[in-house]
Design a protein around this motif. Structure first.
Motif, PDB file in Angstrom:
ATOM      1  N   VAL A  93       0.835  -1.198   0.000  1.00 25.74           N
ATOM      2  CA  VAL A  93       0.000   0.000   0.000  1.00 25.74           C
ATOM      3  C   VAL A  93       0.868   1.246   0.000  1.00 25.74           C
ATOM      4  O   VAL A  93       1.787   1.379   0.817  1.00 25.74           O
ATOM      5  N   ASN A  94       0.578   2.144  -0.914  1.00 27.52           N
ATOM      6  CA  ASN A  94       1.297   3.412  -0.990  1.00 27.52           C
ATOM      7  C   ASN A  94       0.583   4.505  -0.196  1.00 27.52           C
ATOM      8  O   ASN A  94       1.213   5.316   0.483  1.00 27.52           O
ATOM      9  N   SER A  95      -0.760   4.513  -0.274  1.00 25.66           N
ATOM     10  CA  SER A  95      -1.521   5.529   0.451  1.00 25.66           C
ATOM     11  C   SER A  95      -2.959   5.067   0.639  1.00 25.66           C
ATOM     12  O   SER A  95      -3.466   4.242  -0.121  1.00 25.66           O
ATOM     13  N   VAL A  96      -3.579   5.611   1.671  1.00 23.75           N
ATOM     14  CA  VAL A  96      -4.996   5.374   1.936  1.00 23.75           C
ATOM     15  C   VAL A  96      -5.626   6.725   2.253  1.00 23.75           C
ATOM     16  O   VAL A  96      -5.094   7.483   3.066  1.00 23.75           O
ATOM     17  N   ALA A  97      -6.752   7.015   1.623  1.00 26.23           N
ATOM     18  CA  ALA A  97      -7.420   8.297   1.858  1.00 26.23           C
ATOM     19  C   ALA A  97      -8.915   8.097   1.962  1.00 26.23           C
ATOM     20  O   ALA A  97      -9.491   7.220   1.295  1.00 26.23           O
ATOM     21  N   ARG A  98      -9.541   8.892   2.807  1.00 28.24           N
ATOM     22  CA  ARG A  98     -10.990   8.876   2.875  1.00 28.24           C
ATOM     23  C   ARG A  98     -11.540   9.544   1.617  1.00 28.24           C
ATOM     24  O   ARG A  98     -11.144  10.658   1.266  1.00 28.24           O
ATOM     25  N   ALA A  99     -12.440   8.860   0.947  1.00 27.30           N
ATOM     26  CA  ALA A  99     -12.985   9.368  -0.312  1.00 27.30           C
ATOM     27  C   ALA A  99     -13.900  10.556  -0.059  1.00 27.30           C
ATOM     28  O   ALA A  99     -14.586  10.642   0.964  1.00 27.30           O
ATOM     29  N   ALA A 100     -13.921  11.471  -1.027  1.00 27.54           N
ATOM     30  CA  ALA A 100     -14.729  12.690  -0.888  1.00 27.54           C
ATOM     31  C   ALA A 100     -16.216  12.386  -0.861  1.00 27.54           C
ATOM     32  O   ALA A 100     -17.012  13.159  -0.325  1.00 27.54           O
ATOM     33  N   SER A 101     -16.613  11.223  -1.428  1.00 24.43           N
ATOM     34  CA  SER A 101     -18.036  10.885  -1.513  1.00 24.43           C
ATOM     35  C   SER A 101     -18.568  10.215  -0.259  1.00 24.43           C
ATOM     36  O   SER A 101     -19.690   9.719  -0.241  1.00 24.43           O
ATOM     37  N   THR A 102     -17.771  10.201   0.800  1.00 23.72           N
ATOM     38  CA  THR A 102     -18.191   9.552   2.034  1.00 23.72           C
ATOM     39  C   THR A 102     -19.505  10.134   2.550  1.00 23.72           C
ATOM     40  O   THR A 102     -19.688  11.345   2.588  1.00 23.72           O
ATOM     41  N   THR A 103     -20.436   9.246   2.942  1.00 20.51           N
ATOM     42  CA  THR A 103     -21.698   9.680   3.522  1.00 20.51           C
ATOM     43  C   THR A 103     -21.717   9.349   5.006  1.00 20.51           C
ATOM     44  O   THR A 103     -20.990   8.468   5.468  1.00 20.51           O
ATOM     45  N   ALA A 104     -22.564  10.030   5.760  1.00 22.63           N
ATOM     46  CA  ALA A 104     -22.634   9.821   7.199  1.00 22.63           C
ATOM     47  C   ALA A 104     -22.995   8.372   7.517  1.00 22.63           C
ATOM     48  O   ALA A 104     -23.978   7.835   6.989  1.00 22.63           O
ATOM     49  N   GLY A 105     -22.194   7.728   8.355  1.00 20.77           N
ATOM     50  CA  GLY A 105     -22.461   6.359   8.759  1.00 20.77           C
ATOM     51  C   GLY A 105     -22.008   5.315   7.765  1.00 20.77           C
ATOM     52  O   GLY A 105     -22.086   4.113   8.055  1.00 20.77           O
ATOM     53  N   ASP A 106     -21.556   5.694   6.595  1.00 27.23           N
ATOM     54  CA  ASP A 106     -21.115   4.727   5.589  1.00 27.23           C
ATOM     55  C   ASP A 106     -19.964   5.316   4.780  1.00 27.23           C
ATOM     56  O   ASP A 106     -20.141   5.746   3.631  1.00 27.23           O
ATOM     57  N   PRO A 107     -18.783   5.362   5.366  1.00 22.35           N
ATOM     58  CA  PRO A 107     -17.643   6.017   4.710  1.00 22.35           C
ATOM     59  C   PRO A 107     -17.114   5.232   3.521  1.00 22.35           C
ATOM     60  O   PRO A 107     -17.494   4.083   3.282  1.00 22.35           O
ATOM     61  N   ARG A 108     -16.225   5.881   2.776  1.00 22.81           N
ATOM     62  CA  ARG A 108     -15.529   5.256   1.658  1.00 22.81           C
ATOM     63  C   ARG A 108     -14.047   5.578   1.777  1.00 22.81           C
ATOM     64  O   ARG A 108     -13.669   6.687   2.182  1.00 22.81           O
ATOM     65  N   PHE A 109     -13.218   4.618   1.386  1.00 21.67           N
ATOM     66  CA  PHE A 109     -11.770   4.784   1.439  1.00 21.67           C
ATOM     67  C   PHE A 109     -11.162   4.341   0.114  1.00 21.67           C
ATOM     68  O   PHE A 109     -11.561   3.317  -0.448  1.00 21.67           O
ATOM     69  N   THR A 110     -10.210   5.114  -0.362  1.00 22.36           N
ATOM     70  CA  THR A 110      -9.469   4.745  -1.571  1.00 22.36           C
ATOM     71  C   THR A 110      -8.081   4.270  -1.176  1.00 22.36           C
ATOM     72  O   THR A 110      -7.318   5.000  -0.536  1.00 22.36           O
ATOM     73  N   VAL A 111      -7.775   3.032  -1.554  1.00 23.71           N
ATOM     74  CA  VAL A 111      -6.482   2.424  -1.255  1.00 23.71           C
ATOM     75  C   VAL A 111      -5.674   2.380  -2.542  1.00 23.71           C
ATOM     76  O   VAL A 111      -6.131   1.810  -3.545  1.00 23.71           O
ATOM     77  N   THR A 112      -4.484   2.984  -2.519  1.00 26.43           N
ATOM     78  CA  THR A 112      -3.612   3.004  -3.699  1.00 26.43           C
ATOM     79  C   THR A 112      -2.372   2.195  -3.409  1.00 26.43           C
ATOM     80  O   THR A 112      -1.700   2.398  -2.390  1.00 26.43           O
ATOM     81  N   LEU A 113      -2.045   1.267  -4.310  1.00 33.17           N
ATOM     82  CA  LEU A 113      -0.858   0.436  -4.160  1.00 33.17           C
ATOM     83  C   LEU A 113       0.350   1.122  -4.779  1.00 33.17           C
ATOM     84  O   LEU A 113       0.215   2.073  -5.548  1.00 33.17           O
TER      85      LEU A 113
END
Length: 337
Positions: A93-113
């Motif tokens: 894994v190179n980086s992990v970031a919380r995605a901008a489209s995250t909604t309350a109670g159901d987040p999203r994360f983008t994992v980049t290798l």
């Protein structure tokens, strides 16, 4: 998301958002993924293929599988995860970031290798394990996992009755010596610049633990490449077949800075770990931690159990989020125009 049970063998990451990404494919990560897969969750395990126990001949203290080679245990675990539709990917894994489209109670994360591949997940399980930092003594690292050991429960039976030396690194080494004394009558405690008070010296003497206050300069090998003993800074040679060292244990955090997960010191100056709560919860919603990355002293069985518990909690959290999303959708559909 419902998945099929066809084993996944490709390293191609899915383009759609998956329920969970597990970073780290050791006992904790794989058991977490197994629980998620058995709950019909889409799960991707990302593993660099560099487990902490790779130098060891066998995994011990694991009921029903005592002595299994580490590589064989991981192979079985990967196949079990794949059997429930999970994808196990070799990568770092190179980086992990919380995605901008995250909604309350159901987040999203983008994992980049590190090779540029990406995957988006609703939940993350961090099970990256730890890195053992050995004292800077010439020849020590070459014998790590064989003649140089750290855990009396992982390796103790295999080195029983051998001439053992404890290379002190901090106050925790005193307890280390007491545990290894249970395994051999021939034990030397090398203070190696650490303090040892008189009451402790008296207790060591009562247990026939010899003490040498001269620092260790080098670990010496015999003709077969095994440990023969140590050379001290005054030139003396002390014959030993095994050295026990309490390593400094550092959580593997590479590529995870973007999550902002808090770290904390391990008691006794033994290293750094990710802070966690019940079942591996963290201060970052949607992120769990399990195994040695948050419990450095956990053996394989305990790490696997922690991964299973975290996986179950992740599935429960997703179930709540799925229900809320369905409720909102129905409410909107039923709302008058």
């Amino acid at each position: 998301m419902t998945v099929t049970t066809t084993p996944a063998a490709s390293d191609k990451l899915p383009s759609e958002t998956v329920d969970a990404v597990v970073i780290g494919g050791g006992a904790a990560g794989l058991n977490g993924a197994l629980m998620l897969g058995r709950s019909r969750r889409s799960v991707v395990v990302i593993d660099s293929g560099t487990p902490r126990n790779a130098p060891a001949d066998g995994v011990h203290g694991l009921l029903g599988l005592d002595g299994i080679p580490p590589a064989e245990l991981l192979h079985r675990g990967r196949e079990e995860v794949r059997g429930y539709g999970g994808l196990v990917v070799n990568g770092e894994v190179n980086s992990v970031a919380r995605a901008a489209s995250t909604t309350a109670g159901d987040p999203r994360f983008t994992v980049t290798l590190t090779d540029g591949r990406t995957v988006t997940a609703r939940r993350l399980l961090i099970a990256t394990g730890l890195r053992d930092v050995l004292p800077d003594v010439r020849g020590l690292a070459e014998h790590w996992g064989h003649g140089v050991v750290h855990c009396p429960y992982c390796h103790g039976w295999e080195v029983r009755d051998e001439p053992i030396g404890v290379l002190a690194v901090n106050a925790a080494s005193v307890h280390h010596a007491l545990l290894f004394r249970q395994l051999t009558d021939d034990l030397v405690y090398f203070t190696h610049g650490t303090e040892l008070d008189e009451p402790t010296r008296g207790r060591f003497a009562a247990r026939n633990i010899r003490i040498d206050d001269t620092p260790v300069a080098e670990v010496m090998a015999d003709e077969e490449g095994d440990i023969a003993g140590v050379r001290l800074t005054d030139g003396r040679f002390v014959s030993r077949r095994v050295l026990a060292v309490a390593t400094k244990m550092q959580a593997r955090t590479e590529g995870l800075d973007g999550l902002g997960l808090p770290l904390e010191d391990v008691p006794g100056g033994m290293g750094r770990r990710f802070a966690s709560g019940t079942a591996g919860t963290t201060e970052v919603p949607g992120v769990w931690v399990a195994g040695n990355v948050t419990d450095p002293t956990a053996q394989v069985g305990a790490s696997a159990a922690a991964g299973a518990l975290a996986g179950a909690h992740i599935n429960a959290d997703l179930a709540v989020a799925d229900t809320e999303a369905a409720f909102v959708a129905v409410s909107r559909a039923d709302a008058p125009l």
